[in-house]
Design a protein around this motif. Sequence first.
Motif, PDB file in Angstrom:
ATOM      1  N   VAL A 269       0.848  -1.193   0.000  1.00 42.70           N
ATOM      2  CA  VAL A 269       0.000   0.000   0.000  1.00 42.70           C
ATOM      3  C   VAL A 269       0.882   1.240   0.000  1.00 42.70           C
ATOM      4  O   VAL A 269       2.058   1.194   0.390  1.00 42.70           O
ATOM      5  CB  VAL A 269      -0.943   0.031   1.221  1.00 42.70           C
ATOM      6  N   ASP A 270       0.308   2.374  -0.445  1.00 46.98           N
ATOM      7  CA  ASP A 270       1.045   3.637  -0.420  1.00 46.98           C
ATOM      8  C   ASP A 270       0.952   4.262   0.977  1.00 46.98           C
ATOM      9  O   ASP A 270       0.303   3.689   1.872  1.00 46.98           O
ATOM     10  CB  ASP A 270       0.550   4.579  -1.517  1.00 46.98           C
ATOM     11  N   PRO A 271       1.587   5.408   1.226  1.00 44.04           N
ATOM     12  CA  PRO A 271       1.563   6.012   2.572  1.00 44.04           C
ATOM     13  C   PRO A 271       0.160   6.308   3.091  1.00 44.04           C
ATOM     14  O   PRO A 271      -0.049   6.402   4.314  1.00 44.04           O
ATOM     15  CB  PRO A 271       2.367   7.303   2.384  1.00 44.04           C
ATOM     16  N   ASP A 272      -0.828   6.437   2.199  1.00 41.10           N
ATOM     17  CA  ASP A 272      -2.206   6.693   2.621  1.00 41.10           C
ATOM     18  C   ASP A 272      -3.013   5.414   2.810  1.00 41.10           C
ATOM     19  O   ASP A 272      -4.216   5.470   3.094  1.00 41.10           O
ATOM     20  CB  ASP A 272      -2.912   7.578   1.591  1.00 41.10           C
ATOM     21  N   GLY A 273      -2.350   4.268   2.652  1.00 44.62           N
ATOM     22  CA  GLY A 273      -3.036   2.997   2.836  1.00 44.62           C
ATOM     23  C   GLY A 273      -3.745   2.477   1.605  1.00 44.62           C
ATOM     24  O   GLY A 273      -4.447   1.462   1.676  1.00 44.62           O
ATOM     25  N   LYS A 274      -3.580   3.139   0.473  1.00 43.09           N
ATOM     26  CA  LYS A 274      -4.218   2.682  -0.755  1.00 43.09           C
ATOM     27  C   LYS A 274      -3.399   1.569  -1.405  1.00 43.09           C
ATOM     28  O   LYS A 274      -2.184   1.716  -1.581  1.00 43.09           O
ATOM     29  CB  LYS A 274      -4.378   3.840  -1.743  1.00 43.09           C
ATOM     30  N   PRO A 275      -4.020   0.457  -1.761  1.00 42.14           N
ATOM     31  CA  PRO A 275      -3.288  -0.619  -2.428  1.00 42.14           C
ATOM     32  C   PRO A 275      -2.621  -0.148  -3.715  1.00 42.14           C
ATOM     33  O   PRO A 275      -3.209   0.587  -4.507  1.00 42.14           O
ATOM     34  CB  PRO A 275      -4.375  -1.657  -2.714  1.00 42.14           C
ATOM     35  N   LEU A 276      -1.377  -0.596  -3.916  1.00 45.06           N
ATOM     36  CA  LEU A 276      -0.637  -0.266  -5.130  1.00 45.06           C
ATOM     37  C   LEU A 276      -1.008  -1.180  -6.287  1.00 45.06           C
ATOM     38  O   LEU A 276      -0.730  -0.863  -7.447  1.00 45.06           O
ATOM     39  CB  LEU A 276       0.865  -0.353  -4.857  1.00 45.06           C
ATOM     40  N   GLY A 277      -1.603  -2.317  -5.968  1.00 44.29           N
ATOM     41  CA  GLY A 277      -1.987  -3.273  -6.991  1.00 44.29           C
ATOM     42  C   GLY A 277      -3.124  -4.132  -6.502  1.00 44.29           C
ATOM     43  O   GLY A 277      -3.594  -3.989  -5.361  1.00 44.29           O
ATOM     44  N   ILE A 278      -3.565  -5.056  -7.365  1.00 45.80           N
ATOM     45  CA  ILE A 278      -4.724  -5.880  -7.016  1.00 45.80           C
ATOM     46  C   ILE A 278      -4.332  -7.246  -6.467  1.00 45.80           C
ATOM     47  O   ILE A 278      -5.202  -8.068  -6.196  1.00 45.80           O
ATOM     48  CB  ILE A 278      -5.671  -6.028  -8.215  1.00 45.80           C
ATOM     49  N   GLY A 279      -3.037  -7.508  -6.319  1.00 45.27           N
ATOM     50  CA  GLY A 279      -2.579  -8.709  -5.620  1.00 45.27           C
ATOM     51  C   GLY A 279      -3.059 -10.019  -6.217  1.00 45.27           C
ATOM     52  O   GLY A 279      -3.502 -10.903  -5.476  1.00 45.27           O
TER      53      GLY A 279
ATOM     54  N   LYS B 281      -9.828   2.909  -3.018  1.00 48.64           N
ATOM     55  CA  LYS B 281      -9.473   3.969  -2.078  1.00 48.64           C
ATOM     56  C   LYS B 281      -9.926   3.596  -0.674  1.00 48.64           C
ATOM     57  O   LYS B 281     -11.053   3.170  -0.473  1.00 48.64           O
ATOM     58  CB  LYS B 281     -10.140   5.280  -2.490  1.00 48.64           C
ATOM     59  N   PRO B 282      -9.058   3.756   0.320  1.00 45.35           N
ATOM     60  CA  PRO B 282      -9.476   3.521   1.706  1.00 45.35           C
ATOM     61  C   PRO B 282     -10.600   4.486   2.088  1.00 45.35           C
ATOM     62  O   PRO B 282     -10.506   5.693   1.849  1.00 45.35           O
ATOM     63  CB  PRO B 282      -8.210   3.786   2.516  1.00 45.35           C
ATOM     64  N   ILE B 283     -11.669   3.956   2.666  1.00 50.43           N
ATOM     65  CA  ILE B 283     -12.841   4.736   3.051  1.00 50.43           C
ATOM     66  C   ILE B 283     -13.012   4.652   4.558  1.00 50.43           C
ATOM     67  O   ILE B 283     -13.011   3.563   5.137  1.00 50.43           O
ATOM     68  CB  ILE B 283     -14.104   4.207   2.350  1.00 50.43           C
ATOM     69  N   HIS B 284     -13.169   5.802   5.192  1.00 54.85           N
ATOM     70  CA  HIS B 284     -13.373   5.820   6.639  1.00 54.85           C
ATOM     71  C   HIS B 284     -14.827   5.487   6.966  1.00 54.85           C
ATOM     72  O   HIS B 284     -15.749   6.078   6.415  1.00 54.85           O
ATOM     73  CB  HIS B 284     -13.034   7.188   7.221  1.00 54.85           C
ATOM     74  N   ILE B 285     -15.022   4.519   7.840  1.00 60.49           N
ATOM     75  CA  ILE B 285     -16.353   4.216   8.359  1.00 60.49           C
ATOM     76  C   ILE B 285     -16.282   4.219   9.875  1.00 60.49           C
ATOM     77  O   ILE B 285     -15.327   3.726  10.467  1.00 60.49           O
ATOM     78  CB  ILE B 285     -16.887   2.869   7.843  1.00 60.49           C
TER      79      ILE B 285
END
Length: 517
Positions: free
Chosen positions: A83-93, A492-496
């Motif tokens: 993941v990047d510094p914001d927690g977003k995955p860099l790829g789909i693994g 995108k990481p979503i806050h819940i």
Amino acid sequence: MLQNKRACIYVLCLVLIGCNGTDTNENPPGDQDSLKVVSIHVSDRKQIIRNFGASDAWACQHIGNWPDEKRNRVAQWLFSKEVDPDGKPLGIGLSLWRFNIGAGSASQTNIDDPWRRTEGFLNPDGTYDWTKQQGQQWFLSKAKAYGVEKLLAFTNSPPISLTKNGKAYSSSGTEANISPANYSSFSRFLVDVVEHFKEEGVAIDYVSPFNEPQWDWTGNGQEGSPYTNLEISDITKIIDSLLNASSVDTRIQIAEAGKLNYLYEKADKNTRGNQIFEFFNSGSPAYLGNLSRVDKVISGHSYFTSNPVETLQQVRSQLANAISGSGIEFWQSEYCPLGSQEEITPNGKDLGINPALYVSRIIHHDLTVANAAAWHWWLAVSVYDYKDGLVYADKNTENGNVEDSKTLWALGNFSRFIRPGAQRVGVSSGEININNPRGQMISSYINSNNELVTVVINYSNSDIQIRLDVKDGGVAAFRAYRTSAVDDEDLKPIHIEDISKVDFPKRSITTVVMSLE
């Protein structure tokens, strides 16, 4: 009086919809903004999920030779679990990579599109040239470096030096483009390929020798060969014996059916259909279930059975019934929008959310209705004006632009978080239809690390709020990721705040990952 009768009929319709779970409206009429409860039954275990994959055909043979910046970006999108510094995955693994063993048609000009021709390892004199397919070999090595769990090698045609007509496509259209005299040579070739890669430090877990054997493959659009079930059986028996005598642990997978219904019925292919029975029933002349290297898996492609939605559901239900109790797994091993579709056309590249949602609908039904244990996309990289790619590239053999797509990230809503060995668990709701192909489609999976992954596809044009009610276990922590039409919402990481009240916007795919106590 007329109004009262209409009211009664309306109430009765709502009751019937709620009972049979087959409503096709986006959401039931009434208070659409009210909180809906969806229950996840952790103890209700279903099929084990083996992997999510994609194929290197055909563009990777060239993109793999592009400058490092471009090819590394593509590999990261496909394989990375970081993941990047914001927690977003860099790829789909991706957890499986499909390597196309070429037939050598690149040495000829009879396939119209040069990008659909492939190099081949086998020379006409029977020796090998392992310097071929360098671009594909680069992606294969990157898949291994990224920790992709499984590698599969597949063929569309035997090597051209072994085919009946000396080409990588058929002349007859009814039988294999290889004579029985060359079955052993073809089998030896496949085993030599996987043994070579093992020596290079790349273990091939599966070999799939036959692709869509129901099609005639008489056109010169790409490599391909038809096979009858008996021809598949005869060749597979030889491959099995050679693998047993080899140093590799590679297993054989069959049968990559061109349509899912060919797995459970003959349909219009009398000698090439009904493959579950033909290969895994001991009373069949083509029986392969007793061979030690044949995986207890039947694979098929979801083409031409995804439209309309009634066909989508019926075919997969029939497939699940056909496999039930057989002791074998179903793998959906190739798909992209192809042929007439209900809401999209395959023609015309579209990087947006509409094809991404359409594909997500197919994945959901393959996993939850057909009980697929694996799901694979077709072209990982496309150079065409078509909806067949996860990543798109310029049709240039040396360099060019690369683009990701919403379809890439929509697949990532599944592949990035549902890891090999996960098990699907039951989901239910008394308030919404959780398998509504035009509304919400919701499925859940538990990974081996006790993470509960829930994928919510909101196909509708209405936002919805859902309370995720986890049965049989407490939730210690949670996080969510969304793919939607919004530019930056690609996993995108979503806050819940709380899983008791989660917003799922219209036309979006959201994955909620919960750590269980």
